[in-house]
Write a protein that holds these residues in place. Structure first.
Motif, PDB file in Angstrom:
ATOM      1  N   THR A 156     -99.638  19.864 -17.156  1.00 21.31           N
ATOM      2  CA  THR A 156    -100.749  19.377 -16.578  1.00 21.31           C
ATOM      3  C   THR A 156    -101.890  20.400 -16.655  1.00 21.31           C
ATOM      4  O   THR A 156    -101.594  21.409 -16.052  1.00 21.31           O
ATOM      5  N   VAL A 157    -103.107  19.840 -17.343  1.00 21.65           N
ATOM      6  CA  VAL A 157    -104.174  20.888 -17.382  1.00 21.65           C
ATOM      7  C   VAL A 157    -105.489  20.482 -16.514  1.00 21.65           C
ATOM      8  O   VAL A 157    -105.552  19.318 -17.020  1.00 21.65           O
ATOM      9  N   VAL A 158    -105.794  21.198 -15.562  1.00 25.29           N
ATOM     10  CA  VAL A 158    -106.801  20.633 -14.586  1.00 25.29           C
ATOM     11  C   VAL A 158    -108.040  21.725 -14.564  1.00 25.29           C
ATOM     12  O   VAL A 158    -107.792  22.741 -14.149  1.00 25.29           O
ATOM     13  N   TYR A 159    -109.109  21.097 -14.816  1.00 25.21           N
ATOM     14  CA  TYR A 159    -110.293  22.089 -14.927  1.00 25.21           C
ATOM     15  C   TYR A 159    -110.958  22.037 -13.634  1.00 25.21           C
ATOM     16  O   TYR A 159    -111.342  20.713 -13.142  1.00 25.21           O
ATOM     17  N   ARG A 160    -111.584  23.003 -13.124  1.00 23.27           N
ATOM     18  CA  ARG A 160    -112.531  22.727 -12.158  1.00 23.27           C
ATOM     19  C   ARG A 160    -113.726  23.528 -12.650  1.00 23.27           C
ATOM     20  O   ARG A 160    -113.915  24.763 -12.888  1.00 23.27           O
ATOM     21  N   ALA A 161    -114.979  22.901 -12.556  1.00 24.30           N
ATOM     22  CA  ALA A 161    -116.385  23.198 -12.795  1.00 24.30           C
ATOM     23  C   ALA A 161    -116.998  24.338 -12.124  1.00 24.30           C
ATOM     24  O   ALA A 161    -116.544  24.327 -10.954  1.00 24.30           O
ATOM     25  N   PRO A 162    -117.909  25.040 -12.726  1.00 23.88           N
ATOM     26  CA  PRO A 162    -118.522  26.152 -11.879  1.00 23.88           C
ATOM     27  C   PRO A 162    -119.324  25.367 -10.858  1.00 23.88           C
ATOM     28  O   PRO A 162    -119.820  24.289 -10.948  1.00 23.88           O
ATOM     29  N   ALA A 163    -119.332  26.015  -9.699  1.00 23.66           N
ATOM     30  CA  ALA A 163    -120.066  25.756  -8.473  1.00 23.66           C
ATOM     31  C   ALA A 163    -121.547  25.088  -9.052  1.00 23.66           C
ATOM     32  O   ALA A 163    -122.487  25.897  -9.728  1.00 23.66           O
ATOM     33  N   GLY A 164    -121.763  23.802  -8.664  1.00 21.69           N
ATOM     34  CA  GLY A 164    -123.262  23.369  -8.800  1.00 21.69           C
ATOM     35  C   GLY A 164    -123.515  22.785 -10.252  1.00 21.69           C
ATOM     36  O   GLY A 164    -124.689  22.243 -10.348  1.00 21.69           O
TER      37      GLY A 164
END
Length: 276
Positions: free
Chosen positions: A198-206
């Motif tokens: 599983t590949v999970v991305y977390r975007a930059p804040a804001g």
């Protein structure tokens, strides 16, 4: 096949953004193509000695991809352990960034659609690093099946994306079972394992939660500029689930459904933002 969702909002580029892009792109390009030259030189020795096997060059690819993640400023977290058994990995597909993130975690070879081989700058890299290209022509099915089997028998750890397309990074699409058929032929099912990843991305804040997703009519150049020019970066988490023996499943569809369920369940944890 390309997945189409709502188009992402377009943010105007600023002068500081262009400066960040230029600096990161220059270093990233130098590391990537410098590593490619070293890989090709080493392959000249590796191929006569080992043939289809590649005991050395995948380590160069892994080192380059680890460096690339640092250059881009994207945090990388790994959970679980890449499989040591003979077989293949399957993962959800969000972006061209998957190639760097997954290669940074373990030596492996990608299975990609044949169109990728013709992409400027990317196709050459893909071929040099051992990517296996497949077409959607029915007349090529038998030949491609043989290529998959040959690579698996040589001990290559292949990784493919059963969704068949990249997405906005917030969802996992239904898995296609076609490529899983290669694991149920000529007795391979008794010796091979499959590892869901599983590949999970977390975007930059804001930023838009879909920041790292690459889909629809989005161009590679435009997305590359957006990522490399960002003042802040987010992160990606790669989760290696326990590998399972192929012969624990009756057929390719059962195996595909199992992998889809494992990947989708771990992808949609409570911390993930809702799809827009």
């Amino acid at each position: 096949m390309t997945w189409y969702g709502d188009p992402p909002p377009k943010a105007p580029q600023t002068l500081p953004g262009w400066v960040r892009f230029a600096m990161r792109a220059a270093v990233l390009g130098g590391i990537t193509y410098g590593g490619l030259v070293l890989l090709l030189l080493l392959r000249c020795v590796e191929r006569p000695l080992f043939g289809l096997n590649r005991p050395w060059t995948p380590r160069i690819t892994q080192a380059v991809c680890r460096a690339a993640m640092r250059i881009m400023g994207i945090g990388l977290t790994v959970r679980g352990t890449p499989m040591q058994q003979r077989g293949a990995m399957v993962a959800n597909h969000a972006s061209w960034l998957d190639i760097f993130a997954l290669n940074a975690c373990a030596p492996l070879y990608f299975v990609a659609k044949s169109e990728v081989s013709g992409w400027a700058g990317i196709g050459w890299l893909a071929r040099a690093t051992g990517t296996l290209f497949i077409t959607r022509k029915g007349t090529e099915a038998r030949r491609q099946q043989q290529q998959l089997e040959d690579r698996l028998r040589a001990g290559h750890r292949l990784l493919f994306f059963p969704e068949g397309t990249s997405t906005d990074s917030l969802r996992v699409l239904p898995f296609k079972s076609t490529l899983f058929a290669a694991f149920f032929s000529h007795g391979l099912e008794t010796v091979l394992h499959i590892q869901p990843v599983t590949v999970v991305y977390r975007a930059p804040a804001g930023t838009d939660p879909r920041f790292y997703g690459w889909w629809g009519g989005m161009t590679f150049a435009g997305h590359l500029v957006a990522v490399l020019s960002a003042p802040r970066q987010g992160s990606v988490e790669v989760v290696f689930h326990p590998p399972v023996p192929v012969d624990a499943f009756t057929n390719r569809k059962d195996l595909a459904q199992y992998c889809e369920r494992i990947i989708a369940t771990s992808h949609s944890g409570p911390e993930r933002p809702a799809a827009l």
